[in-house]
Every structure is written in C-alpha cells, then in structure tokens.
Design a protein around this motif. Structure first.
Motif, PDB file in Angstrom:
ATOM      1  N   ILE B   6      44.255 -21.453  19.411  1.00 16.35           N
ATOM      2  CA  ILE B   6      44.413 -21.126  17.990  1.00 16.35           C
ATOM      3  C   ILE B   6      45.172 -19.809  17.886  1.00 16.35           C
ATOM      4  N   GLU B  20      44.929 -14.557  19.165  1.00 20.08           N
ATOM      5  CA  GLU B  20      44.690 -15.964  19.508  1.00 20.08           C
ATOM      6  C   GLU B  20      43.311 -16.162  20.120  1.00 20.08           C
ATOM      7  N   THR B  31      40.455 -30.986  12.379  1.00 17.18           N
ATOM      8  CA  THR B  31      40.882 -29.669  11.878  1.00 17.18           C
ATOM      9  C   THR B  31      39.872 -29.105  10.882  1.00 17.18           C
ATOM     10  N   VAL B  72      47.018 -24.669  17.433  1.00 11.92           N
ATOM     11  CA  VAL B  72      46.561 -24.804  16.041  1.00 11.92           C
ATOM     12  C   VAL B  72      46.743 -23.468  15.322  1.00 11.92           C
TER      13      VAL B  72
END
Lengths: 138, 81
Positions: B6, B20, B31, B72
């Motif tokens: 992420i 991250e 999600t 993501v």
C-alpha cells in the motif's frame, strides 16, 4: 497532438507559434501558487504525485479533450516538488481553429485534471511546518 | 494468504506517518475490507476524508478483490493544478 510533461523544477513555458496557419486561437493557461491556503499564509506549495499513474491519467484526459473538442493540439506541463508563491505550477496551451472550442477544451481539461490526476499539494507554512493542503475546490 | 503493498500519499501519508505499508491478507480480501483496516490504523484521522482506490496504477471499483503482489493506493481528493 498531445504533449504531457510532469516536471520537478522550474517550468519553462511552451513557445508561442507563429507558423500555424489554420489555428485562429492559441489559448494559454498558467495556474499560479497563491499566498494563502484556507486563510493561512504559506511560502510554498509542495506538489506530490503518484508517479506513473499521474502521467497516465493526465495523458488520458488530454487525449479525451482532443477527441471531444475541435482542437488541434494540447500541450501541458505540471510541476511537482516545491513551488514558491507566485510561480506557475500548471501550464496549458491549446491551439484551435476557433476561440469557442478552445476555451471549452481548456475548461474541460483542467476540470478533469482536478478530479482525476493523483497529484496533491502540501502547504509549507511561514513557520516551516508542512501540512496536507485542504484545498480541494475545482 | 496474499501480500499487498500500500503506497501512501497526502492525507493518508500524514495520518499513517509512512510512505508505504506491506500487509499480509486473507485470500479474497477486497478493497473495501482493506480500506477499513487502513482507516482503523489511522485512528480517526481519516474519518472526514473520502478515499478512492487504485490498484496497479488504475482506478478500480469498490469491492475489487485483491491479488498477490497488488500495489494499492487509497486516493484522497486530488489537488492538481
């Protein structure tokens, strides 16, 4: 034709073009950094991008704009990194046969950019504090 | 189990204080479920922030199932220009 550049550093404007014989309109937009963010004085904005996706989205919007309006070319440079108050952060030039479609295209392109391109602003306050900008208006 | 990466920007980075996060998730996680995890990690700092989601550099609909190795990004309101 579409030209898209995301640049970290001073933004050099695209030159005016006297060689175009079919374009009656050359529309230039410069977005500049204001001195206040939500009423607070700032010294700079710092633009952050999601590298890769920002360029993909910007290019897609530019292609859409050229397809949707009767314009010939769209050139865009967007700065990232620190941009001082008063400096240009976004530079767009559109060439079209007539003014009306060019103006509509500029409006559409910038409106979509502000909805979709993953670029964000951090406000650098006068005391040096860096906070995410709360400015989200189109 | 699957691993996802992420990347954090703007208000998400500010709230989580990191660029991250790597997470191991149950296979089949969506999600929406991951967004809930991220909001919980933010301890309320993202409560007023709307988030869109991108996987591997493309916007995707809510409830998209995550895959092994996905990158993501929960995208707060963008501010280009």
């Amino acid at each position: 034709m579409v030209t898209i550049e995301i640049v970290n550093g001073p933004l050099i404007p695209f030159p005016s073009d006297d060689t175009r014989k079919e374009d009656g309109a050359e529309l230039i937009f410069n977005g500049r950094v204001r001195s206040t963010e939500n009423g607070r004085k700032i010294t700079n904005l710092e633009y952050e991008q999601y590298e890769g996706m920002a360029r993909i989205e910007l290019n897609q919007i530019a292609e859409e704009t050229v397809g949707k309006f009767m314009i010939h070319d769209l050139f865009c440079r967007h700065r990232i990194g620190k941009v001082k108050v008063g400096e240009v952060s976004l530079h767009v030039v559109i060439w079209s046969k007539h003014r009306k479609e060019g103006l509509e295209a500029v409006t559409y392109f910038i409106a979509e950019l502000k909805k979709r391109v993953p670029i964000w602003k951090w406000a650098i306050l006068e005391d040096g504090t860096k906070v995410p900008s709360e400015c989200t208006h189109g | 189990m699957i691993q996802v990466n992420i990347k954090c920007f703007s208000q998400v980075k500010y709230a989580l204080e990191t660029d991250e996060i790597n997470l191991e998730l149950e296979a089949g996680t969506t999600t929406v479920e991951l967004e809930k995890i991220i909001r919980e990690k933010a301890e309320g700092k993202l409560d007023q922030v709307s988030l869109r989601v991108a996987i591997n550099q493309k916007y995707v609909p809510n409830e998209t199932e995550l895959k092994e190795g996905d990158e993501v990004v929960f995208i707060p309101p963008v501010q280009g220009g």
